[in-house]
Design an enzyme around this catalytic site. Sequence first.
Site, PDB file in Angstrom:
ATOM      1  N   SER A  55       0.934  -1.218   0.003  1.00 17.46           N
ATOM      2  CA  SER A  55       0.295  -0.038   0.584  1.00 17.46           C
ATOM      3  C   SER A  55       0.552   1.566   0.292  1.00 17.46           C
ATOM      4  O   SER A  55       1.781   0.959   0.417  1.00 17.46           O
ATOM      5  CB  SER A  55      -0.876  -0.208   1.400  1.00 17.46           C
ATOM      6  OG  SER A  55      -1.566   0.885   1.337  1.00 17.46           O
ATOM      7  N   SER A 181       8.244   9.661  11.075  1.00 21.75           N
ATOM      8  CA  SER A 181       6.618  10.529  10.528  1.00 21.75           C
ATOM      9  C   SER A 181       7.192  11.849  11.569  1.00 21.75           C
ATOM     10  O   SER A 181       7.659  12.259  12.357  1.00 21.75           O
ATOM     11  CB  SER A 181       5.178   9.932  11.885  1.00 21.75           C
ATOM     12  OG  SER A 181       4.456  11.301  11.335  1.00 21.75           O
ATOM     13  N   TYR A 207       1.082   6.530  17.640  1.00 23.88           N
ATOM     14  CA  TYR A 207       1.687   6.533  16.262  1.00 23.88           C
ATOM     15  C   TYR A 207       2.883   7.877  16.706  1.00 23.88           C
ATOM     16  O   TYR A 207       4.418   7.656  16.520  1.00 23.88           O
ATOM     17  CB  TYR A 207       1.192   7.292  15.594  1.00 23.88           C
ATOM     18  CG  TYR A 207       1.971   7.640  14.537  1.00 23.88           C
ATOM     19  CD1 TYR A 207       1.478   6.832  13.586  1.00 23.88           C
ATOM     20  CD2 TYR A 207       1.567   9.336  14.033  1.00 23.88           C
ATOM     21  CE1 TYR A 207       1.882   6.889  12.325  1.00 23.88           C
ATOM     22  CE2 TYR A 207       1.410   8.819  12.456  1.00 23.88           C
ATOM     23  CZ  TYR A 207       2.265   7.745  12.126  1.00 23.88           C
ATOM     24  OH  TYR A 207       3.332   7.773  10.372  1.00 23.88           O
ATOM     25  N   LYS A 211       7.830   6.973  16.527  1.00 27.77           N
ATOM     26  CA  LYS A 211       7.809   7.330  15.633  1.00 27.77           C
ATOM     27  C   LYS A 211       8.942   8.416  16.184  1.00 27.77           C
ATOM     28  O   LYS A 211      10.211   8.312  15.396  1.00 27.77           O
ATOM     29  CB  LYS A 211       7.080   8.148  14.265  1.00 27.77           C
ATOM     30  CG  LYS A 211       5.952   7.415  13.972  1.00 27.77           C
ATOM     31  CD  LYS A 211       6.816   6.487  12.481  1.00 27.77           C
ATOM     32  CE  LYS A 211       5.447   5.611  12.102  1.00 27.77           C
ATOM     33  NZ  LYS A 211       5.936   5.031  10.748  1.00 27.77           N
ATOM     34  N   THR A 242      -2.422   8.466   0.705  1.00 20.28           N
ATOM     35  CA  THR A 242      -2.304   7.291   1.115  1.00 20.28           C
ATOM     36  C   THR A 242      -3.588   7.095   1.592  1.00 20.28           C
ATOM     37  O   THR A 242      -4.582   7.780   2.217  1.00 20.28           O
ATOM     38  CB  THR A 242      -1.349   6.921   1.861  1.00 20.28           C
ATOM     39  OG1 THR A 242      -1.289   7.053   3.128  1.00 20.28           O
ATOM     40  CG2 THR A 242       0.645   7.502   1.181  1.00 20.28           C
TER      41      THR A 242
HETATM   42  N1  LIG Z   1       1.825   9.133   4.340  1.00 18.66           N
HETATM   43  C1  LIG Z   1       1.991   9.865   5.154  1.00 18.66           C
HETATM   44  O1  LIG Z   1       1.975  11.016   5.084  1.00 18.66           O
HETATM   45  C2  LIG Z   1       2.750   9.555   5.803  1.00 18.66           C
HETATM   46  C3  LIG Z   1       3.337  11.124   6.755  1.00 18.66           C
HETATM   47  C4  LIG Z   1       4.478  10.201   7.900  1.00 18.66           C
HETATM   48  C5  LIG Z   1       4.549   9.330   8.038  1.00 18.66           C
HETATM   49  N2  LIG Z   1       3.747   8.245   7.198  1.00 18.66           N
HETATM   50  C6  LIG Z   1       4.499   6.418   7.464  1.00 18.66           C
HETATM   51  O2  LIG Z   1       4.664   6.138   6.038  1.00 18.66           O
HETATM   52  C7  LIG Z   1       4.791   4.844   6.092  1.00 18.66           C
HETATM   53  C8  LIG Z   1       3.535   4.207   5.571  1.00 18.66           C
HETATM   54  O3  LIG Z   1       2.137   4.187   5.611  1.00 18.66           O
HETATM   55  P1  LIG Z   1       1.328   5.146   4.299  1.00 18.66           P
HETATM   56  O4  LIG Z   1       0.555   6.574   4.301  1.00 18.66           O
HETATM   57  O5  LIG Z   1       2.251   4.492   2.856  1.00 18.66           O
HETATM   58  O6  LIG Z   1       0.645   3.813   5.025  1.00 18.66           O
HETATM   59  P2  LIG Z   1      -0.654   2.983   4.933  1.00 18.66           P
HETATM   60  O7  LIG Z   1      -1.007   2.832   2.907  1.00 18.66           O
HETATM   61  O8  LIG Z   1      -1.869   2.088   5.579  1.00 18.66           O
HETATM   62  O9  LIG Z   1       0.341   1.579   4.804  1.00 18.66           O
HETATM   63  C9  LIG Z   1       1.103   1.600   5.538  1.00 18.66           C
HETATM   64  C10 LIG Z   1       1.027  -0.543   5.373  1.00 18.66           C
HETATM   65  O10 LIG Z   1       2.160  -1.245   6.328  1.00 18.66           O
HETATM   66  C11 LIG Z   1       1.178  -2.128   6.422  1.00 18.66           C
HETATM   67  N3  LIG Z   1       1.228  -3.061   7.271  1.00 18.66           N
HETATM   68  C12 LIG Z   1       0.814  -2.388   8.781  1.00 18.66           C
HETATM   69  N4  LIG Z   1       0.302  -2.938   9.628  1.00 18.66           N
HETATM   70  C13 LIG Z   1       1.569  -4.161   9.772  1.00 18.66           C
HETATM   71  C14 LIG Z   1       2.135  -5.109  10.368  1.00 18.66           C
HETATM   72  N5  LIG Z   1       2.104  -5.454  11.497  1.00 18.66           N
HETATM   73  N6  LIG Z   1       2.648  -6.075   9.566  1.00 18.66           N
HETATM   74  C15 LIG Z   1       3.048  -5.883   8.493  1.00 18.66           C
HETATM   75  N7  LIG Z   1       2.304  -4.875   7.194  1.00 18.66           N
HETATM   76  C16 LIG Z   1       1.369  -4.492   8.199  1.00 18.66           C
HETATM   77  C17 LIG Z   1      -0.176  -2.480   5.453  1.00 18.66           C
HETATM   78  O11 LIG Z   1      -0.614  -3.595   5.184  1.00 18.66           O
HETATM   79  P3  LIG Z   1      -1.960  -3.624   5.395  1.00 18.66           P
HETATM   80  O12 LIG Z   1      -2.175  -3.826   3.272  1.00 18.66           O
HETATM   81  O13 LIG Z   1      -2.394  -4.977   5.377  1.00 18.66           O
HETATM   82  O14 LIG Z   1      -3.210  -3.081   5.381  1.00 18.66           O
HETATM   83  C18 LIG Z   1      -0.040  -0.870   4.317  1.00 18.66           C
HETATM   84  O15 LIG Z   1       1.185  -2.084   3.416  1.00 18.66           O
HETATM   85  C19 LIG Z   1       4.355   4.427   7.990  1.00 18.66           C
HETATM   86  O16 LIG Z   1       4.925   4.348   8.390  1.00 18.66           O
HETATM   87  C20 LIG Z   1       4.023   5.811   8.360  1.00 18.66           C
HETATM   88  O17 LIG Z   1       3.692   6.087   9.595  1.00 18.66           O
HETATM   89  C21 LIG Z   1       3.087   8.154   6.201  1.00 18.66           C
END
Ligand SMILES: NC(=O)c1ccc[n+]([C@@H]2O[C@H](COP(=O)([O-])OP(=O)(O)OC[C@H]3O[C@@H](n4cnc5c(N)ncnc54)[C@H](OP(=O)(O)O)[C@@H]3O)[C@@H](O)[C@H]2O)c1
Length: 323
Positions: A55, A181, A207, A211, A242
């Site tokens: 994802s 984050s 969270y 982080k 996302t």
């Molecule tokens: N998007 C932003 O603006 C943003 C900002 C700051 C930080 N981040 C960080 O970026 C990273 C990715 O986030 P995203 O925005 O892309 O969110 P996302 O679309 O929810 O993707 C998160 C991914 O992590 C997987 N995941 C969660 N728990 C897991 C576990 N226990 N074991 C294995 N996989 C697991 C999810 O799997 P499933 O598909 O099975 O749910 C998904 O593939 C995260 O660490 C988030 O904290 C994102």
Amino acid sequence: MSHRLSRAVDTVLDRSVVGGYTKIGYRVRRATWDADDPRPHALRGKAAVVTGASSGLGKATAAALARLGAGVHLVVRDPAKGRDAVAEIRRDVPGAELHVHRCDVADLTSVRAFAAELRGAVERVDVLVHNAGTMPPERSETADGHELSYATHVLGPVLMTELLRPLLAAARTARVVVVSSGGMYAQRIPVDDPELEHGEYSGGAAYARTKRMQVALTPLMQERWAADGIAVHCMHPGWADTPGVLTSLPGFHKVMGPLLRDPAAGADTVVWLAATEPAPGGGQLWHDRAPRPDHYLPRTRDRGGEAERLWARVLDDLSLGSR
Ligand SMILES: NC(=O)c1ccc[n+]([C@@H]2O[C@H](COP(=O)([O-])OP(=O)(O)OC[C@H]3O[C@@H](n4cnc5c(N)ncnc54)[C@H](OP(=O)(O)O)[C@@H]3O)[C@@H](O)[C@H]2O)c1
């Protein structure tokens, strides 16, 4: 733009938060980067592992690493979702070498099983991206009895790195990237309560605190694994559109939607840290290809030895020795 002017603009964007974290910051900075892009095929013949690759930013990272020639191991908890991600990436990067592995990074038994599987399948790992992330709606504990965000963001990644250490060492100059984050800037290390047992539980605070732990522990992880040629980098992606943001922060997504970066822009610094030459020094926090301060607020600073105490607790929770 002169180097000094572009540095000044970059700093103003960073301190403004909204300017720097959205697609505005990415676009302005991007204009100064072309010469700094990883060279085509920079990762040819190399092996990369990306957690949470089904994802959002993880999928974008896997695609970009494959485009640079890496064989990519997508570590996912739902293999069907992983296979969908592989099909999508292959449409974009025909012929990409992609492998799906099932692993729940919050479940230490699952992490051990995945590490054993990978040790049987490959001889080295050049890039390991700890991207999997979660914002739990309420406090819950894993099968090992750890709070979910602490297990997902801290315990699972540390254990996985330790167990993959022989493969990372075999690459000689491996790079580990931890996706944190910008939300962590509001929090200090919850050194006396890493399992977030005391006070009212809030998923957003859990969270951001875990982080913060990732940022605080990065220099200590770097120290632990440096002798094997492993560099540990931490980064934050800004704000990207996302599925995770849509689900966990629907109000924020609605208000900020038009300004959010696309996932590739959010993943850009992960890919850059994984592939740029010369290799950046480990142990630091990065955003948009530049080192960033760990703190903006005096109240979040380490009051002396807190990161070391947390590190000792993490190693103890994982039954790992201090070396
Ligand atoms: N998007 C932003 O603006 C943003 C900002 C700051 C930080 N981040 C960080 O970026 C990273 C990715 O986030 P995203 O925005 O892309 O969110 P996302 O679309 O929810 O993707 C998160 C991914 O992590 C997987 N995941 C969660 N728990 C897991 C576990 N226990 N074991 C294995 N996989 C697991 C999810 O799997 P499933 O598909 O099975 O749910 C998904 O593939 C995260 O660490 C988030 O904290 C994102």
